[in-house]
Each structure stands twice: as C-alpha cells, then as structure tokens.
Design a protein around this motif. Sequence first.
Motif, PDB file in Angstrom:
ATOM      1  N   TYR A 177       0.850  -1.188   0.000  1.00  0.00           N
ATOM      2  CA  TYR A 177       0.000   0.000   0.000  1.00  0.00           C
ATOM      3  C   TYR A 177       0.885   1.238   0.000  1.00  0.00           C
ATOM      4  N   LEU A 178       0.419   2.280  -0.687  1.00  0.00           N
ATOM      5  CA  LEU A 178       1.162   3.532  -0.748  1.00  0.00           C
ATOM      6  C   LEU A 178       0.152   4.676  -0.756  1.00  0.00           C
ATOM      7  N   THR A 179       0.080   5.436   0.323  1.00  0.00           N
ATOM      8  CA  THR A 179      -0.840   6.569   0.383  1.00  0.00           C
ATOM      9  C   THR A 179      -0.252   7.729  -0.401  1.00  0.00           C
ATOM     10  N   ILE A 180      -1.008   8.235  -1.377  1.00  0.00           N
ATOM     11  CA  ILE A 180      -0.522   9.352  -2.193  1.00  0.00           C
ATOM     12  C   ILE A 180      -1.305  10.632  -1.927  1.00  0.00           C
ATOM     13  N   ILE A 181      -2.482  10.514  -1.297  1.00  0.00           N
ATOM     14  CA  ILE A 181      -3.270  11.699  -0.941  1.00  0.00           C
ATOM     15  C   ILE A 181      -4.013  11.387   0.346  1.00  0.00           C
ATOM     16  N   GLU A 182      -4.042  12.342   1.232  1.00  0.00           N
ATOM     17  CA  GLU A 182      -4.669  12.166   2.552  1.00  0.00           C
ATOM     18  C   GLU A 182      -5.720  13.247   2.732  1.00  0.00           C
ATOM     19  N   GLY A 183      -6.821  12.899   3.424  1.00  0.00           N
ATOM     20  CA  GLY A 183      -7.857  13.880   3.705  1.00  0.00           C
ATOM     21  C   GLY A 183      -8.862  14.024   2.574  1.00  0.00           C
ATOM     22  N   CYS A 184      -9.809  14.938   2.746  1.00  0.00           N
ATOM     23  CA  CYS A 184     -10.859  15.128   1.746  1.00  0.00           C
ATOM     24  C   CYS A 184     -11.418  16.540   1.837  1.00  0.00           C
ATOM     25  N   ASP A 185     -11.650  17.154   0.666  1.00  0.00           N
ATOM     26  CA  ASP A 185     -12.237  18.494   0.583  1.00  0.00           C
ATOM     27  C   ASP A 185     -13.677  18.467   0.075  1.00  0.00           C
ATOM     28  N   LYS A 186     -14.275  17.278  -0.099  1.00  0.00           N
ATOM     29  CA  LYS A 186     -15.553  17.192  -0.793  1.00  0.00           C
ATOM     30  C   LYS A 186     -16.761  17.543   0.085  1.00  0.00           C
ATOM     31  N   ALA A 187     -16.643  17.434   1.389  1.00  0.00           N
ATOM     32  CA  ALA A 187     -17.678  17.889   2.322  1.00  0.00           C
ATOM     33  C   ALA A 187     -19.031  17.226   2.115  1.00  0.00           C
ATOM     34  N   CYS A 188     -19.063  15.929   1.884  1.00  0.00           N
ATOM     35  CA  CYS A 188     -20.340  15.206   1.825  1.00  0.00           C
ATOM     36  C   CYS A 188     -21.045  15.343   3.177  1.00  0.00           C
ATOM     37  N   ARG A 203       0.979  13.835  -1.707  1.00  0.00           N
ATOM     38  CA  ARG A 203       2.404  13.576  -1.514  1.00  0.00           C
ATOM     39  C   ARG A 203       3.146  13.870  -2.809  1.00  0.00           C
ATOM     40  N   ALA A 204       4.310  14.468  -2.712  1.00  0.00           N
ATOM     41  CA  ALA A 204       5.086  14.811  -3.904  1.00  0.00           C
ATOM     42  C   ALA A 204       5.396  13.565  -4.720  1.00  0.00           C
ATOM     43  N   GLY A 227      -6.023   6.628  -1.183  1.00  0.00           N
ATOM     44  CA  GLY A 227      -6.470   7.966  -0.845  1.00  0.00           C
ATOM     45  C   GLY A 227      -7.969   7.948  -0.671  1.00  0.00           C
ATOM     46  N   GLN A 228      -8.488   8.811   0.218  1.00  0.00           N
ATOM     47  CA  GLN A 228      -9.944   8.901   0.327  1.00  0.00           C
ATOM     48  C   GLN A 228     -10.551   9.325  -1.007  1.00  0.00           C
ATOM     49  N   THR A 229      -9.815  10.150  -1.746  1.00  0.00           N
ATOM     50  CA  THR A 229     -10.194  10.554  -3.105  1.00  0.00           C
ATOM     51  C   THR A 229      -8.928  10.476  -3.956  1.00  0.00           C
ATOM     52  N   VAL A 230      -8.497   9.269  -4.238  1.00  0.00           N
ATOM     53  CA  VAL A 230      -7.158   9.054  -4.785  1.00  0.00           C
ATOM     54  C   VAL A 230      -6.960   9.744  -6.127  1.00  0.00           C
ATOM     55  N   ASN A 231      -8.007   9.816  -6.944  1.00  0.00           N
ATOM     56  CA  ASN A 231      -7.871  10.441  -8.264  1.00  0.00           C
ATOM     57  C   ASN A 231      -7.926  11.956  -8.210  1.00  0.00           C
ATOM     58  N   SER A 232      -8.106  12.525  -7.011  1.00  0.00           N
ATOM     59  CA  SER A 232      -8.016  13.978  -6.846  1.00  0.00           C
ATOM     60  C   SER A 232      -6.576  14.409  -6.598  1.00  0.00           C
ATOM     61  N   TYR A 233      -5.651  13.474  -6.732  1.00  0.00           N
ATOM     62  CA  TYR A 233      -4.229  13.725  -6.496  1.00  0.00           C
ATOM     63  C   TYR A 233      -3.763  14.974  -7.243  1.00  0.00           C
ATOM     64  N   ALA A 234      -3.067  15.861  -6.515  1.00  0.00           N
ATOM     65  CA  ALA A 234      -2.523  17.094  -7.098  1.00  0.00           C
ATOM     66  C   ALA A 234      -1.067  17.212  -6.663  1.00  0.00           C
ATOM     67  N   ASP A 235      -0.170  16.828  -7.522  1.00  0.00           N
ATOM     68  CA  ASP A 235       1.257  16.787  -7.215  1.00  0.00           C
ATOM     69  C   ASP A 235       1.757  18.160  -6.757  1.00  0.00           C
ATOM     70  N   PRO A 236       2.258  18.275  -5.503  1.00  0.00           N
ATOM     71  CA  PRO A 236       2.749  19.569  -5.027  1.00  0.00           C
ATOM     72  C   PRO A 236       4.161  19.898  -5.493  1.00  0.00           C
ATOM     73  N   SER A 237       4.818  18.949  -6.171  1.00  0.00           N
ATOM     74  CA  SER A 237       6.196  19.176  -6.614  1.00  0.00           C
ATOM     75  C   SER A 237       6.206  19.983  -7.915  1.00  0.00           C
ATOM     76  N   PRO A 238       7.362  20.516  -8.309  1.00  0.00           N
ATOM     77  CA  PRO A 238       7.442  21.268  -9.572  1.00  0.00           C
ATOM     78  C   PRO A 238       7.035  20.452 -10.794  1.00  0.00           C
ATOM     79  N   ASP A 239       7.111  19.116 -10.709  1.00  0.00           N
ATOM     80  CA  ASP A 239       6.738  18.284 -11.851  1.00  0.00           C
ATOM     81  C   ASP A 239       5.255  18.371 -12.175  1.00  0.00           C
ATOM     82  N   LYS A 240       4.414  18.652 -11.162  1.00  0.00           N
ATOM     83  CA  LYS A 240       2.961  18.752 -11.350  1.00  0.00           C
ATOM     84  C   LYS A 240       2.411  17.542 -12.102  1.00  0.00           C
ATOM     85  N   MET A 241       2.830  16.360 -11.694  1.00  0.00           N
ATOM     86  CA  MET A 241       2.422  15.133 -12.366  1.00  0.00           C
ATOM     87  C   MET A 241       0.935  14.860 -12.131  1.00  0.00           C
ATOM     88  N   LYS A 242       0.204  14.588 -13.203  1.00  0.00           N
ATOM     89  CA  LYS A 242      -1.201  14.211 -13.073  1.00  0.00           C
ATOM     90  C   LYS A 242      -1.310  12.803 -12.502  1.00  0.00           C
TER      91      LYS A 242
END
Length: 466
Positions: A177-188, A203-204, A227-242
């Motif tokens: 397992y590898l967590t790439i995004i933590e938390g959620c902004d969707k407010a259900c 995570r970068a 990730g709770q919303t794994v496909n909402s991943y937004a790379d914080p590094s300069p690469d900005k990888m989708k």
Amino acid sequence: MQKPFDIGLHSLVSGNSAATSELEFVSSAPVRGTFYLETFGCQMNDHDSEKVAGVLLSRGYRQVDSIEAAAFVFYNTCSIREKAAQKVFSRLGEFRDMPGEPKKIGVLGCVAQQEGEKIFHRSPWVNLVCGSASYSKLPDLLAQLEAGEKRVTGLDTDSEETFETELTRRDNPWRAYLTIIEGCDKACSYCVVPYTRGPERSRASDAVLRELRQLATLGYTEVQFLGQTVNSYADPSPDKMKFSQLLHAATEMPGMRRVRFTTSHPRDFGPDIVEAIEGDEKICNHVHLPVQSGSARVLRAMQRTYTRDEYLEKIAMIRGANRPISITSDIIVGFPGETETEFEETLSLLETVKYEGVFAFKYSPRPNTPAESMADAIPEAEKSRRLAVLMELQRKIQTAANEKLLGQKFEVHVEGKSRKENQWSGHTSCHRVVNLSSVHPDLLGRYITVEVKSATPNCLIGAHVD
C-alpha cells in the motif's frame, strides 16, 4: 480483501535507508517492551498500522499476538460508521477491571481524531490519543510516555508530514500500500472524513516514486495507491504530475507487475484515467467509484457534487473502454428522508450499471456532519429491509456476471494457501477473487494462468493451467 495465509517475514522500509527484515532489525535494537496492535476499518487504516508498527519496531518494541502478552496495546480506529466506533469503546471498557500489571493503552486513527481528549474522560486508563496525521510524531509521543508522562496527544489534521514516518513495516511481501493523498475536501453531508483526516494533501510525486523504487528493489510486484479521493491527487512538486501520469510512472519500475488505486471520486474521474488503463496492461482494470445513491434528490442532500446522470456518463465512459474494466461501488441506504421511490431509483441504478461488486451500508449518523441533524430519520428496521433487498439484487447481478466468465482464462496473483491440499487463492487484475486448484507446491506470490470452471456470486473457481 483477502490476506495471504502465510507471508513469512515482514519487511521494514525506510525512506532514507536500505530496507531490512523485521527479524534482523529487531535483533539489533534494544528491547523496550511488547505491543499489540488491532486495526479497524479501511485499507488506509491497514497501511497506517504498517507505519505505526514500523515506528514501534524501530524503537525496540516487539509485536505480540495477544493483549495478555503486551505491555502496550494500540487500537487503530475507524469512525466512518457508528458501529465501528462503538466497537473501539467496547474494547477499551475491557481494561476497566483487567487483572495484572496495568497496560499502556493507545487510541489511534479516526476515533482518536474525532473524540480527542474526551477519550481520556471516558476511558481514564488510556495513555495516548493520536490521529493519523500525527504518526510522524509517534517517536516523540512514545518518548514522553517512556519518560513517565501519563497522557499524551497528537491531534493535528493539516500536516504535510502525514506521509512520512521513519520506517514502515510491510505486512505483505508482494503487494504494498502507498498513500498518495490524505484527507478530503468534498464535504459530503454524511461523512466524517474531513473532520478526522483533515483537508486534502497530496504527496510529492518524487517521494512516491522513490518509495516505490525501493519496494520494487525489495521484490514487490504490486502496489496499490491509496487515498480517500485518490484520483483527486494534485502533485505539489514542480513536476505537477497528473494522477494518470503517476500511474504510468509506477508501471515503469523494474519488476512491477500491477498498479492499483482506490478510492476514486466521480467528480474528478476523467477520460485520461480510462486511457491510462486502456493503454497499459500493468494498470489494473478495476475502478472503485462510489455512487452512494441512485436518487438525484438524495445525492443533492448528500452534497455529492454530481447528479445521477453525470455519474452514469462516467460509467458509460468506463464501460466503453477498449479494455474491459470492472466497476465496484459504495451505497448508503436509509439516508434521512429517503423515500421508497428514491430507494427504488438506487435499485434501478444497480440494474443499469451492473456493478461487479458493491459495499452497501445502512446510514449511520456521525458527529460534526450536517446529516446528523437532518429530519425524517428512517427507522432501523426499514434500513435493514432496504439493505437486504439491495444486496439480494446485487447477488443476482454478480452471479450472472461471474457465470459469463466460465471457460475464460485469467492471470491470477496467488496470495493465499488454503489448509486444504492443492487449494490456493488470489486476485485477477480486474480484482475478482479466484479460488483455484493446483498441484504445484510453491505458488505464493506467483502470477499464474487460471481457467474458470465455476463461479459463485463472490468469487471465481478455477484450475491452474500451464
């Protein structure tokens, strides 16, 4: 998800140093005491427990299989539904009159974050309360307890350090397992995750790929991005990888055979993800896409950010792929105000989508959520009836779908060995469970071809073919 019957030594993985076996690591560390760790909830909690165990082992603690043998007892908790939270407090109550030497008790995870220091008042014998975003602080918290502190807390929710711990103890030698995004902004309106896991933090990509490269070097052949919303991943590094680019990059690791991901949010699920699955056989052809309800009005009340029609457009996009992609989902029945007609709209959605699998639950009011104070609560008996009706329909859908696979051949990653002779279990790329027979003596961790001979609603039954 099934776990292997026999996985041998665990692995300890560090972001800054070479990995070593748990046995080697523990033998070189001074023994401070013993610990017992019980995990409730989702795959992210399973992975969080791997992190917690790694931290404890790195400090010289030794894991044991029973509470009686432990000096320190940890519960990694889930609060997504009321029953799960109640189970934790039931466990804690067992220590009220427990004979023998008092144990140190730690409450971790979502209930810890949700209840905070109130846990100390409800269960005064608890010594540590720590949410998932503070696991990197566990060494300091443990040091305080070792120095004589009676109660310590770690309750941050918006920390970029949430992904990094000193060491992670891996419980499976082939799939990581590898967590790439933590938390959620969707407010259900029904969901406690934004309160217990905090806002979305990604995570970068370079840190993700560095850890993945280390895992591949250790011999891991499958990774599951979490990730709770794994496909909402937004790379914080300069690469900005989708997110779709990160999936491709993961498959390029030498020795990596499969890349999975869960859980996806419908709002952020785009065609680039489908194209990635179509174009790369190593990206598993399975999408978990929770719908929660088939009623447009209920979806609005849930604040799900999409309509029924918009969700079905996503399904049509996935079903229209050049490579078959299995779809699973989450559904809540008995949301406040849900009418019989609206429940029937959910049933009709199941008939339309024909999910390969569904996780369905009765609505459970959670603290701090808007839905907690909504009117028109559905009686518990009616929620139970609706759940039973839905699951019976889904059972029929899965039975029909699995029976269409008779005679087909699938690559299966063998993860479990039964006590019965020559019986094994594993998963296909599309995440179907396969129980299989084979006379080969050593199949654990291998990828083999299996021909489907029969099927049940929940699994395929087959035979190993050379």
